[in-house]
Design an enzyme around this catalytic site. Structure first.
Site, PDB file in Angstrom:
ATOM      1  N   CYS A 324      56.170  43.230  24.476  1.00 53.60           N
ATOM      2  CA  CYS A 324      55.477  43.382  23.195  1.00 53.60           C
ATOM      3  C   CYS A 324      56.076  42.448  22.153  1.00 53.60           C
ATOM      4  CB  CYS A 324      55.542  44.832  22.715  1.00 53.60           C
ATOM      5  SG  CYS A 324      57.218  45.455  22.487  1.00 53.60           S
ATOM      6  N   GLU A 358      51.078  40.739  22.883  1.00 50.48           N
ATOM      7  CA  GLU A 358      51.596  41.395  24.085  1.00 50.48           C
ATOM      8  C   GLU A 358      51.344  40.423  25.228  1.00 50.48           C
ATOM      9  OE1 GLU A 358      52.529  45.667  25.688  1.00 50.48           O
ATOM     10  OE2 GLU A 358      52.083  45.061  23.645  1.00 50.48           O
TER      11      GLU A 358
END
Length: 366
Positions: A324, A358
């Site tokens: 992330c 991401e």
């Protein structure tokens, strides 16, 4: 972008900028062009948190501008699911003129699923009493009479009141199979359900010819472990948070999966156990040497992998890494690329209209 307006006409341009930025960041480690997975342009967030603003008789949700810190009234939130938007209006209508529910209420958290279930948490700066419970029960029943499958929770300092339950069960279609995932209030869940499906299917595709077993660190409620179980002989997974471990155990049973073992311990502790540095009572009855893990899966927090875990994962022929935070991924790749090469690269637009990215990489041993 404002909370009540999404620049949907700019979606493709902002996505192209992210692709270029990720490709540039990854250039020292790979010449691959990222596989790109688009998000829905609206109603993609399955959870949201709002502060409440009391303005005379009026009551409304607010958010804060990240730059100016000024408050912004939010009556609709197109980034969030349709169910959250429906509940936002219904909650304000149900709470605004009810003193027991409104007094000292400062925040409402919403968690929803594609299967149209919801948990709504009301946070207070006061002690919650029987009067609150009765009022909350009446509100819950009124919401259900409107056809809303909702559970209410009250929170205050050292207090949590569940009117019936603090979880909902999500159902996701993943590569031709429906997966059931219990999601617990105040525990981590993937915010963008449509993107989660695409991440799971990508992870399945890149591991389809796997041999041996899978080890996963930071497994949460088993989101990836359970979906990937069909590609491996066995799966061994670690997670530290008790509610997530309990949800993962439920999900194993609900999905009739018999080849996944969850261990409640931190990734750092598991590294010590694997290296024989320490023994843990939680590992009694689990023979780590019995597992032939050819692949390790990591989905770490924004800080990335610590140096000891970096060294540990390098021992595996294949590393599947969901990140992330590409900045910490690249920092980890400075070490991991000494022993592994990037064979797959993907960008998942989990958070449209923000700078956040991401991404996923599959690393294979040199």
């Amino acid at each position: 972008m404002t909370p009540e307006h999404l620049p949907t006409e700019q979606y493709e341009a902002q996505l192209a900028e992210k692709v270029a930025r990720l490709q540039s960041m990854m250039a020292p480690f790979s010449g691959l062009v990222p596989e790109v997975f688009r998000s829905p342009v609206s109603h993609y967030r399955m959870r949201a948190e709002f502060r409440l603003w009391h303005d005379g008789d009026d009551l409304y949700h607010i958010m804060f501008d990240q730059q100016t810190k000024s408050r912004i009234r939010v009556d609709t939130f197109p980034a969030a699911s349709q169910l959250i938007n429906t509940l936002m209006k219904a909650m304000i209508a149900g709470v605004r003129d009810n003193h027991a529910l409104r007094h000292k209420l400062f925040q409402i958290d919403y968690l929803t699923t594609l299967s149209n279930q919801a948990v709504v948490s009301l946070l207070y700066h006061k002690k919650l009493d029987e009067e609150w419970r009765e009022a909350a029960t009446a509100l819950r029943d009124a919401l259900r009479a409107q056809g809303l499958n909702v559970h209410l929770i009250g929170r205050a300092t050292k207090t949590k009141i569940e009117l019936d339950q603090d979880y909902i069960d999500e159902r996701l279609p993943v590569a031709g199979k429906e997966m059931i995932y219990r999601q617990v209030e105040n525990s981590f869940t993937q915010p963008n359900a449509a993107m989660n499906i695409q991440m799971l299917e990508w992870a399945l595709e890149v591991t389809k010819d796997s041999k041996g077993d899978l080890l996963e660190l930071y497994c949460g409620n088993g989101n990836f472990s359970l979906a990937l179980a069909r590609n491996f002989n066995r799966v061994l997974a670690t997670e530290i948070a008790k509610p997530s471990v309990a949800a993962a155990q439920y999900n194993i049973a609900a999905n009739h999966i018999d080849n996944v073992q969850i261990i409640r311990m931190a990734a750092e502790e598991f590294t010590q156990a694997m290296n024989g540095v320490r023994e843990f009572n939680r590992l009694q009855g689990i023979d780590l040497k019995r597992y032939q893990c050819e692949t390790i899966f990591v989905d770490p927090p924004r800080s990335g992998l610590d140096s000891e875990t970096e060294k540990m994962v390098q021992a595996y022929p294949r590393i599947l890494y969901i990140s992330c935070n590409p900045e910490t991924l690249c920092k980890n790749l400075e070490t991991l690329s000494q022993t592994h090469t990037v064979s797959r690269l993907a960008l998942f637009d989990q958070f449209p209209y923000t700078h956040h990215m991401e991404c996923g990489v599959l690393l294979t041993a040199r």
